[in-house]
Design a protein around this motif. Structure first.
Motif, PDB file in Angstrom:
ATOM      1  N   GLN A  87       0.852  -1.185   0.000  1.00 36.35           N
ATOM      2  CA  GLN A  87       0.000   0.000   0.000  1.00 36.35           C
ATOM      3  C   GLN A  87       0.890   1.239   0.000  1.00 36.35           C
ATOM      4  OE1 GLN A  87      -2.270   1.662  -0.993  1.00 36.35           O
ATOM      5  NE2 GLN A  87      -4.056   1.250   0.308  1.00 36.35           N
ATOM      6  N   ALA A  88       0.396   2.322  -0.577  1.00 41.49           N
ATOM      7  CA  ALA A  88       1.109   3.595  -0.472  1.00 41.49           C
ATOM      8  C   ALA A  88       1.272   3.937   0.999  1.00 41.49           C
ATOM      9  CB  ALA A  88       0.337   4.689  -1.194  1.00 41.49           C
ATOM     10  N   SER A  89       2.435   4.444   1.362  1.00 41.70           N
ATOM     11  CA  SER A  89       2.733   4.662   2.783  1.00 41.70           C
ATOM     12  C   SER A  89       1.706   5.556   3.466  1.00 41.70           C
ATOM     13  CB  SER A  89       4.134   5.253   2.937  1.00 41.70           C
ATOM     14  OG  SER A  89       4.225   6.526   2.314  1.00 41.70           O
ATOM     15  N   HIS A  90       1.261   6.593   2.753  1.00 40.92           N
ATOM     16  CA  HIS A  90       0.343   7.539   3.403  1.00 40.92           C
ATOM     17  C   HIS A  90      -1.017   6.924   3.704  1.00 40.92           C
ATOM     18  CE1 HIS A  90       0.123   8.125  -1.015  1.00 40.92           C
ATOM     19  NE2 HIS A  90      -1.186   8.181  -0.806  1.00 40.92           N
ATOM     20  N   ASP A  91      -1.375   5.852   2.961  1.00 40.90           N
ATOM     21  CA  ASP A  91      -2.651   5.166   3.198  1.00 40.90           C
ATOM     22  C   ASP A  91      -2.498   3.915   4.049  1.00 40.90           C
ATOM     23  OD1 ASP A  91      -4.268   6.917   1.764  1.00 40.90           O
ATOM     24  OD2 ASP A  91      -4.111   5.795  -0.113  1.00 40.90           O
ATOM     25  N   SER A  92      -1.276   3.555   4.404  1.00 39.38           N
ATOM     26  CA  SER A  92      -1.034   2.247   5.012  1.00 39.38           C
ATOM     27  C   SER A  92      -1.747   2.047   6.346  1.00 39.38           C
ATOM     28  CB  SER A  92       0.472   2.034   5.202  1.00 39.38           C
ATOM     29  OG  SER A  92       1.013   3.003   6.095  1.00 39.38           O
ATOM     30  N   GLY A  93      -2.015   3.118   7.042  1.00 34.41           N
ATOM     31  CA  GLY A  93      -2.663   3.005   8.344  1.00 34.41           C
ATOM     32  C   GLY A  93      -4.177   3.009   8.303  1.00 34.41           C
ATOM     33  N   TRP A  94      -4.755   3.028   7.109  1.00 31.44           N
ATOM     34  CA  TRP A  94      -6.209   3.148   6.957  1.00 31.44           C
ATOM     35  C   TRP A  94      -6.719   1.914   6.231  1.00 31.44           C
ATOM     36  CZ3 TRP A  94      -8.166   7.102   9.674  1.00 31.44           C
ATOM     37  CH2 TRP A  94      -7.246   8.075  10.090  1.00 31.44           C
ATOM     38  N   LEU A  95      -7.348   1.017   6.984  1.00 36.61           N
ATOM     39  CA  LEU A  95      -7.745  -0.286   6.472  1.00 36.61           C
ATOM     40  C   LEU A  95      -8.699  -0.177   5.288  1.00 36.61           C
ATOM     41  CD1 LEU A  95      -7.402  -3.329   6.875  1.00 36.61           C
ATOM     42  CD2 LEU A  95      -9.347  -3.256   8.467  1.00 36.61           C
ATOM     43  N   ASP A  96      -9.559   0.836   5.291  1.00 38.26           N
ATOM     44  CA  ASP A  96     -10.546   0.939   4.216  1.00 38.26           C
ATOM     45  C   ASP A  96      -9.918   1.274   2.863  1.00 38.26           C
ATOM     46  OD1 ASP A  96      -9.864   3.537   4.874  1.00 38.26           O
ATOM     47  OD2 ASP A  96     -11.911   4.295   4.906  1.00 38.26           O
ATOM     48  N   THR A  97      -8.629   1.657   2.838  1.00 39.23           N
ATOM     49  CA  THR A  97      -7.975   1.945   1.566  1.00 39.23           C
ATOM     50  C   THR A  97      -7.440   0.681   0.880  1.00 39.23           C
ATOM     51  OG1 THR A  97      -5.743   2.298   2.499  1.00 39.23           O
ATOM     52  CG2 THR A  97      -7.249   4.198   2.464  1.00 39.23           C
ATOM     53  N   PHE A 119       3.577 -11.692  -2.163  1.00 39.35           N
ATOM     54  CA  PHE A 119       3.943 -11.096  -0.881  1.00 39.35           C
ATOM     55  C   PHE A 119       3.515  -9.628  -0.871  1.00 39.35           C
ATOM     56  CE2 PHE A 119       6.587 -14.755  -0.717  1.00 39.35           C
ATOM     57  CZ  PHE A 119       7.013 -14.938   0.593  1.00 39.35           C
ATOM     58  N   MET A 120       3.413  -9.082   0.328  1.00 37.70           N
ATOM     59  CA  MET A 120       3.309  -7.643   0.498  1.00 37.70           C
ATOM     60  C   MET A 120       4.527  -7.166   1.279  1.00 37.70           C
ATOM     61  SD  MET A 120      -0.711  -6.736   1.214  1.00 37.70           S
ATOM     62  CE  MET A 120      -0.601  -5.093   0.491  1.00 37.70           C
ATOM     63  N   GLN A 121       5.017  -5.996   0.922  1.00 29.65           N
ATOM     64  CA  GLN A 121       6.048  -5.351   1.722  1.00 29.65           C
ATOM     65  C   GLN A 121       5.360  -4.482   2.777  1.00 29.65           C
ATOM     66  OE1 GLN A 121      10.077  -2.778   1.337  1.00 29.65           O
ATOM     67  NE2 GLN A 121       8.420  -1.976   0.069  1.00 29.65           N
ATOM     68  N   GLN A 122       5.686  -4.746   4.033  1.00 31.38           N
ATOM     69  CA  GLN A 122       5.187  -3.884   5.113  1.00 31.38           C
ATOM     70  C   GLN A 122       5.972  -2.579   5.069  1.00 31.38           C
ATOM     71  OE1 GLN A 122       6.441  -5.094   8.954  1.00 31.38           O
ATOM     72  NE2 GLN A 122       5.247  -3.569  10.052  1.00 31.38           N
ATOM     73  N   THR A 123       5.289  -1.502   4.722  1.00 34.69           N
ATOM     74  CA  THR A 123       5.962  -0.210   4.668  1.00 34.69           C
ATOM     75  C   THR A 123       6.217   0.307   6.084  1.00 34.69           C
ATOM     76  OG1 THR A 123       3.810   0.899   4.394  1.00 34.69           O
ATOM     77  CG2 THR A 123       5.062   0.371   2.400  1.00 34.69           C
ATOM     78  N   TRP A 124       7.052   1.329   6.189  1.00 35.75           N
ATOM     79  CA  TRP A 124       7.530   1.797   7.483  1.00 35.75           C
ATOM     80  C   TRP A 124       6.907   3.146   7.833  1.00 35.75           C
ATOM     81  CZ3 TRP A 124      10.197   0.678   3.108  1.00 35.75           C
ATOM     82  CH2 TRP A 124      10.617   1.759   2.329  1.00 35.75           C
ATOM     83  N   ALA A 125       6.989   3.481   9.095  1.00 35.46           N
ATOM     84  CA  ALA A 125       6.490   4.772   9.571  1.00 35.46           C
ATOM     85  C   ALA A 125       7.500   5.870   9.246  1.00 35.46           C
ATOM     86  CB  ALA A 125       6.236   4.717  11.074  1.00 35.46           C
ATOM     87  N   TYR A 126       7.008   7.084   9.129  1.00 30.71           N
ATOM     88  CA  TYR A 126       7.863   8.226   8.837  1.00 30.71           C
ATOM     89  C   TYR A 126       8.723   8.581  10.050  1.00 30.71           C
ATOM     90  CZ  TYR A 126       4.478   8.847   4.999  1.00 30.71           C
ATOM     91  OH  TYR A 126       3.670   8.673   3.903  1.00 30.71           O
ATOM     92  N   GLU A 127       9.764   9.363   9.799  1.00 32.63           N
ATOM     93  CA  GLU A 127      10.629   9.821  10.882  1.00 32.63           C
ATOM     94  C   GLU A 127       9.831  10.762  11.792  1.00 32.63           C
ATOM     95  OE1 GLU A 127      12.777   9.283  13.175  1.00 32.63           O
ATOM     96  OE2 GLU A 127      14.185   8.725  11.587  1.00 32.63           O
ATOM     97  N   ILE A 128      10.276  10.901  13.036  1.00 34.58           N
ATOM     98  CA  ILE A 128       9.508  11.685  14.018  1.00 34.58           C
ATOM     99  C   ILE A 128       9.376  13.152  13.626  1.00 34.58           C
ATOM    100  CG2 ILE A 128      10.008  10.142  15.949  1.00 34.58           C
ATOM    101  CD1 ILE A 128      12.169  12.160  16.833  1.00 34.58           C
ATOM    102  N   ASP A 129      10.318  13.653  12.836  1.00 27.55           N
ATOM    103  CA  ASP A 129      10.281  15.057  12.437  1.00 27.55           C
ATOM    104  C   ASP A 129       9.945  15.218  10.953  1.00 27.55           C
ATOM    105  OD1 ASP A 129      12.595  13.999  11.408  1.00 27.55           O
ATOM    106  OD2 ASP A 129      13.929  15.566  12.180  1.00 27.55           O
TER     107      ASP A 129
END
Length: 254
Positions: A87-97, A119-129
């Motif tokens: 999934q695109a990283s910005h949508d990765s946290g939203w199940l309905d996408t 397979f799916m690649q689990q994308t990563w969270a952005y840096e804190i800043d």
């Protein structure tokens, strides 16, 4: 020879940049292709399939080309052992996408290339800043983004019985080391707040793919990451921390 196809975006570009070279250093023959559209989501991948769009930059064994292709064109060009999407990283946290596009994409791939492992690649969270424009969707909170994204990837891959490359977990574990903890003055594993660092981040991702897909013996990896896009000198101490974390792959993320 093992054939690996990524249907992705810049995050799969980061993951596949060194994958061929890393595997070669362990005497594993691979052919790696990344189909690239910046920021591409599962919804857009499915739309591109339905329209047979030649919208993807063709990247082969870590090298970008001027060739633009469709998924259909590439799907039957090689006997792919593994196809990886995300999934695109910005949508990765939203199940309905993820739906119905994940299901449609997986059904299509199983019909077209039934002997290929998906397979799916689990994308990563952005840096804190991070100054990514969509980080606000996660309250500019790295842990919040990581937890939401991780839950969705594990849920979706379990639902469809496909594999998961746990890059998001690996990157988050690397961030636990003070040397890579930005809040403690450490180095960011990202280069711009969301894409991977050219040396340490891309190396970590490629090793994670090699281990997950091919059970590669990472202790035998002799490849030293290098990239023409940066003049930064590799710090062997930082690289050793990444290698230490990769040595735990398969135990630290269960």
């Amino acid at each position: 020879m093992k054939y690996i196809l990524a249907i992705g975006n810049s995050f799969s570009r980061d993951a596949t940049a060194y994958l061929h070279d890393i595997c070669q250093s362990m005497d594993i023959d691979v052919h790696v292709v990344n189909l690239y559209i910046g920021g591409c989501s599962l919804e857009r991948h499915w739309s591109n399939i339905t329209r047979n769009e030649k919208a993807y930059q063709y990247q082969e064994n870590g090298i970008e080309t001027d060739r633009y292709v469709s998924i259909q064109e590439i799907l039957h060009s090689k006997p792919w052992d593994y196809i990886v999407t995300q999934q695109a990283s910005h949508d990765s946290g939203w199940l309905d996408t993820y739906e119905p596009f994940t299901g449609l994409l997986i059904d299509y791939l199983k019909k077209e290339v039934p002997d290929t492992q998906i397979f799916m690649q689990q994308t990563w969270a952005y840096e804190i800043d991070s100054d990514h424009g969509c980080f606000i969707r996660y309250n500019n909170d790295q842990i919040h983004m990581y937890n939401r994204s991780r839950a969705n990837y594990y849920m979706i891959t379990d639902k469809y019985g496909i594999g998961l490359i746990p890059c998001g977990d690996v990157i988050q574990n690397i961030r636990k080391h003070p040397e890579f903890d930005v809040s403690k003055g450490g180095k960011s594993i990202c280069r711009d707040g969301f894409h991977m660092h050219f040396l340490y981040g891309r190396y970590a991702l490629a090793c994670t793919w090699a281990k997950t897909l091919l059970d590669a013996p990472l202790s035998k990896c002799s490849y030293i990451p290098k990239c023409c896009d940066t003049d930064e000198v590799l710090d062997p101490v930082l690289l050793s921390i990444v290698q230490e974390e990769l040595g735990l792959l398969g135990t630290c993320i269960s």
